[in-house]
Design a protein around this motif. Sequence first.
Motif, PDB file in Angstrom:
ATOM      1  N   LEU A   1     -14.459   5.943  -1.853  1.00 42.65           N
ATOM      2  CA  LEU A   1     -13.730   6.880  -2.711  1.00 42.65           C
ATOM      3  C   LEU A   1     -14.064   6.664  -4.178  1.00 42.65           C
ATOM      4  O   LEU A   1     -14.449   7.604  -4.888  1.00 42.65           O
ATOM      5  CB  LEU A   1     -12.222   6.730  -2.489  1.00 42.65           C
ATOM      6  N   PHE A   2     -13.927   5.434  -4.647  1.00 42.55           N
ATOM      7  CA  PHE A   2     -14.154   5.185  -6.057  1.00 42.55           C
ATOM      8  C   PHE A   2     -15.628   5.340  -6.432  1.00 42.55           C
ATOM      9  O   PHE A   2     -15.947   5.734  -7.557  1.00 42.55           O
ATOM     10  CB  PHE A   2     -13.645   3.788  -6.432  1.00 42.55           C
ATOM     11  N   SER A   3     -16.527   5.049  -5.500  1.00 41.61           N
ATOM     12  CA  SER A   3     -17.955   5.234  -5.765  1.00 41.61           C
ATOM     13  C   SER A   3     -18.300   6.716  -5.862  1.00 41.61           C
ATOM     14  O   SER A   3     -19.057   7.125  -6.754  1.00 41.61           O
ATOM     15  CB  SER A   3     -18.792   4.578  -4.659  1.00 41.61           C
TER      16      SER A   3
ATOM     17  N   PRO B   1      -7.286   1.038 -10.385  1.00 43.97           N
ATOM     18  CA  PRO B   1      -7.263   1.124  -8.913  1.00 43.97           C
ATOM     19  C   PRO B   1      -6.695  -0.121  -8.222  1.00 43.97           C
ATOM     20  O   PRO B   1      -7.227  -0.559  -7.215  1.00 43.97           O
ATOM     21  CB  PRO B   1      -8.744   1.301  -8.587  1.00 43.97           C
ATOM     22  N   HIS B   2      -5.602  -0.680  -8.774  1.00 44.35           N
ATOM     23  CA  HIS B   2      -5.015  -1.871  -8.147  1.00 44.35           C
ATOM     24  C   HIS B   2      -4.288  -1.480  -6.853  1.00 44.35           C
ATOM     25  O   HIS B   2      -4.024  -0.282  -6.611  1.00 44.35           O
ATOM     26  CB  HIS B   2      -4.076  -2.586  -9.122  1.00 44.35           C
ATOM     27  N   PRO B   3      -3.956  -2.439  -5.993  1.00 43.58           N
ATOM     28  CA  PRO B   3      -3.374  -2.124  -4.678  1.00 43.58           C
ATOM     29  C   PRO B   3      -2.103  -1.287  -4.728  1.00 43.58           C
ATOM     30  O   PRO B   3      -1.835  -0.524  -3.791  1.00 43.58           O
ATOM     31  CB  PRO B   3      -3.086  -3.516  -4.082  1.00 43.58           C
ATOM     32  N   GLY B   4      -1.308  -1.399  -5.800  1.00 41.25           N
ATOM     33  CA  GLY B   4      -0.075  -0.611  -5.893  1.00 41.25           C
ATOM     34  C   GLY B   4      -0.318   0.870  -6.042  1.00 41.25           C
ATOM     35  O   GLY B   4       0.600   1.682  -5.840  1.00 41.25           O
ATOM     36  N   ASN B   5      -1.545   1.263  -6.392  1.00 38.61           N
ATOM     37  CA  ASN B   5      -1.877   2.680  -6.547  1.00 38.61           C
ATOM     38  C   ASN B   5      -2.647   3.230  -5.351  1.00 38.61           C
ATOM     39  O   ASN B   5      -3.217   4.318  -5.424  1.00 38.61           O
ATOM     40  CB  ASN B   5      -2.713   2.886  -7.822  1.00 38.61           C
ATOM     41  N   ILE B   6      -2.682   2.470  -4.279  1.00 38.42           N
ATOM     42  CA  ILE B   6      -3.401   2.893  -3.071  1.00 38.42           C
ATOM     43  C   ILE B   6      -2.457   2.797  -1.870  1.00 38.42           C
ATOM     44  O   ILE B   6      -1.881   1.744  -1.609  1.00 38.42           O
ATOM     45  CB  ILE B   6      -4.642   2.010  -2.822  1.00 38.42           C
TER      46      ILE B   6
ATOM     47  N   LEU C   1      -4.613   8.001  -3.014  1.00 39.87           N
ATOM     48  CA  LEU C   1      -4.716   7.400  -4.345  1.00 39.87           C
ATOM     49  C   LEU C   1      -3.692   8.047  -5.268  1.00 39.87           C
ATOM     50  O   LEU C   1      -3.617   9.279  -5.360  1.00 39.87           O
ATOM     51  CB  LEU C   1      -6.131   7.610  -4.900  1.00 39.87           C
ATOM     52  N   ILE C   2      -2.892   7.228  -5.973  1.00 46.85           N
ATOM     53  CA  ILE C   2      -1.881   7.760  -6.888  1.00 46.85           C
ATOM     54  C   ILE C   2      -2.153   7.243  -8.307  1.00 46.85           C
ATOM     55  O   ILE C   2      -3.116   6.534  -8.538  1.00 46.85           O
ATOM     56  CB  ILE C   2      -0.454   7.378  -6.442  1.00 46.85           C
ATOM     57  N   ASP C   3      -1.255   7.631  -9.222  1.00 50.35           N
ATOM     58  CA  ASP C   3      -1.326   7.227 -10.625  1.00 50.35           C
ATOM     59  C   ASP C   3      -2.618   7.716 -11.267  1.00 50.35           C
ATOM     60  O   ASP C   3      -3.550   6.953 -11.519  1.00 50.35           O
ATOM     61  CB  ASP C   3      -1.197   5.702 -10.784  1.00 50.35           C
ATOM     62  N   HIS C   4      -2.655   9.009 -11.550  1.00 47.69           N
ATOM     63  CA  HIS C   4      -3.854   9.624 -12.142  1.00 47.69           C
ATOM     64  C   HIS C   4      -3.695   9.824 -13.646  1.00 47.69           C
ATOM     65  O   HIS C   4      -4.221  10.781 -14.224  1.00 47.69           O
ATOM     66  CB  HIS C   4      -4.145  10.961 -11.447  1.00 47.69           C
ATOM     67  N   GLY C   5      -2.963   8.908 -14.285  1.00 47.40           N
ATOM     68  CA  GLY C   5      -2.678   9.064 -15.707  1.00 47.40           C
ATOM     69  C   GLY C   5      -3.814   8.635 -16.617  1.00 47.40           C
ATOM     70  O   GLY C   5      -3.887   9.066 -17.769  1.00 47.40           O
TER      71      GLY C   5
ATOM     72  N   ARG D   1     -14.292  -4.272 -11.203  1.00 49.91           N
ATOM     73  CA  ARG D   1     -13.739  -5.617 -11.037  1.00 49.91           C
ATOM     74  C   ARG D   1     -12.468  -5.589 -10.191  1.00 49.91           C
ATOM     75  O   ARG D   1     -12.239  -6.480  -9.367  1.00 49.91           O
ATOM     76  CB  ARG D   1     -13.482  -6.246 -12.404  1.00 49.91           C
ATOM     77  N   ILE D   2     -11.651  -4.573 -10.375  1.00 47.56           N
ATOM     78  CA  ILE D   2     -10.425  -4.480  -9.574  1.00 47.56           C
ATOM     79  C   ILE D   2     -10.767  -4.157  -8.125  1.00 47.56           C
ATOM     80  O   ILE D   2     -10.202  -4.744  -7.188  1.00 47.56           O
ATOM     81  CB  ILE D   2      -9.463  -3.432 -10.163  1.00 47.56           C
ATOM     82  N   VAL D   3     -11.698  -3.231  -7.915  1.00 49.01           N
ATOM     83  CA  VAL D   3     -12.110  -2.882  -6.546  1.00 49.01           C
ATOM     84  C   VAL D   3     -12.737  -4.094  -5.867  1.00 49.01           C
ATOM     85  O   VAL D   3     -12.493  -4.358  -4.682  1.00 49.01           O
ATOM     86  CB  VAL D   3     -13.090  -1.684  -6.571  1.00 49.01           C
ATOM     87  N   GLN D   4     -13.536  -4.865  -6.611  1.00 49.19           N
ATOM     88  CA  GLN D   4     -14.127  -6.084  -6.066  1.00 49.19           C
ATOM     89  C   GLN D   4     -13.037  -7.068  -5.654  1.00 49.19           C
ATOM     90  O   GLN D   4     -13.108  -7.691  -4.587  1.00 49.19           O
ATOM     91  CB  GLN D   4     -15.046  -6.721  -7.119  1.00 49.19           C
ATOM     92  N   GLY D   5     -12.011  -7.201  -6.504  1.00 47.10           N
ATOM     93  CA  GLY D   5     -10.909  -8.099  -6.179  1.00 47.10           C
ATOM     94  C   GLY D   5     -10.137  -7.638  -4.950  1.00 47.10           C
ATOM     95  O   GLY D   5      -9.710  -8.457  -4.126  1.00 47.10           O
ATOM     96  N   ASN D   6      -9.952  -6.324  -4.814  1.00 49.21           N
ATOM     97  CA  ASN D   6      -9.264  -5.783  -3.630  1.00 49.21           C
ATOM     98  C   ASN D   6     -10.043  -6.122  -2.360  1.00 49.21           C
ATOM     99  O   ASN D   6      -9.465  -6.550  -1.347  1.00 49.21           O
ATOM    100  CB  ASN D   6      -9.121  -4.259  -3.745  1.00 49.21           C
TER     101      ASN D   6
END
Length: 251
Positions: free
Chosen positions: A4-6, A19-24, A38-42, A151-156
């Motif tokens: 998705l993010f790619s 894209p942290h886990p709380g927004n998925i 996916l939420i939080d599109h601010g 970096r966040i996606v990598q951490g997830n």
Amino acid sequence: MVDLFSAQMFLWGWCHCDPHPGNIFIRRLPSGKPELVLIDHGLYVHMKPNFRHQYSLFWKSLMTFDNKTIEEIVKSWGINNPDMFASATLMRPYTGGDNSTSAEIRQGLSGKQQQERAYEMQQKMRKGIRSILADEKKWPRELIFIGRNMRIVQGNNQFLGSPVNRIKIMGNWASRALVDSPDLSYGEKLKNLGRHILFKMVLLSSDVVFYATKVRQYLGRGGGMEDEMEASMRKMAGDMGFELNHGVFEG
């Protein structure tokens, strides 16, 4: 998640900046299949077509060790150290370059005490990091938010045990975007299609590494691919005389 993010970045030209886990969320469809929400599109960053095509080609070049193209692209972004920027993008040491950065940092350190060598390496490294950005006016500000997203996606992915080959997925989308992008001419799409087919064959080598780490992980002899990449980055950083903060790898 990585798909998705790619797709957002390489094909559609949008980068979700948080894209942290709380927004998925994962919800179950009536068919019983899971669906990612996916939420939080601010906070989004829009990537203009020319920059998006450059970034896609940059990622594809990273996977094929096309150092000439990498250097041309990063120079146009005002960056004068392709190797270091490539490592920062992949979040693992880039092994396709000429290792000039590492050689320059170690120059003149032989015969000195360990503490003295470490101190001088740290000073050279700090100076090298400051000199990466040669021209701030050319620096695409989108890269700041793209780096945060990756970096966040990598951490997830790392937190979940590296269930997918993130580098391969991102590389595939980068190459695919140069074929499917609606703002490219038919001639460009056709030319890139043949290259994309060859590129997918190159990506098979990435699968060899990925599944090797999965076997070691299953046998309890190592972590996932993201853990291996983190360890490699830490080793490279240690060899250059500084320590990476663990937060760099957290989602």
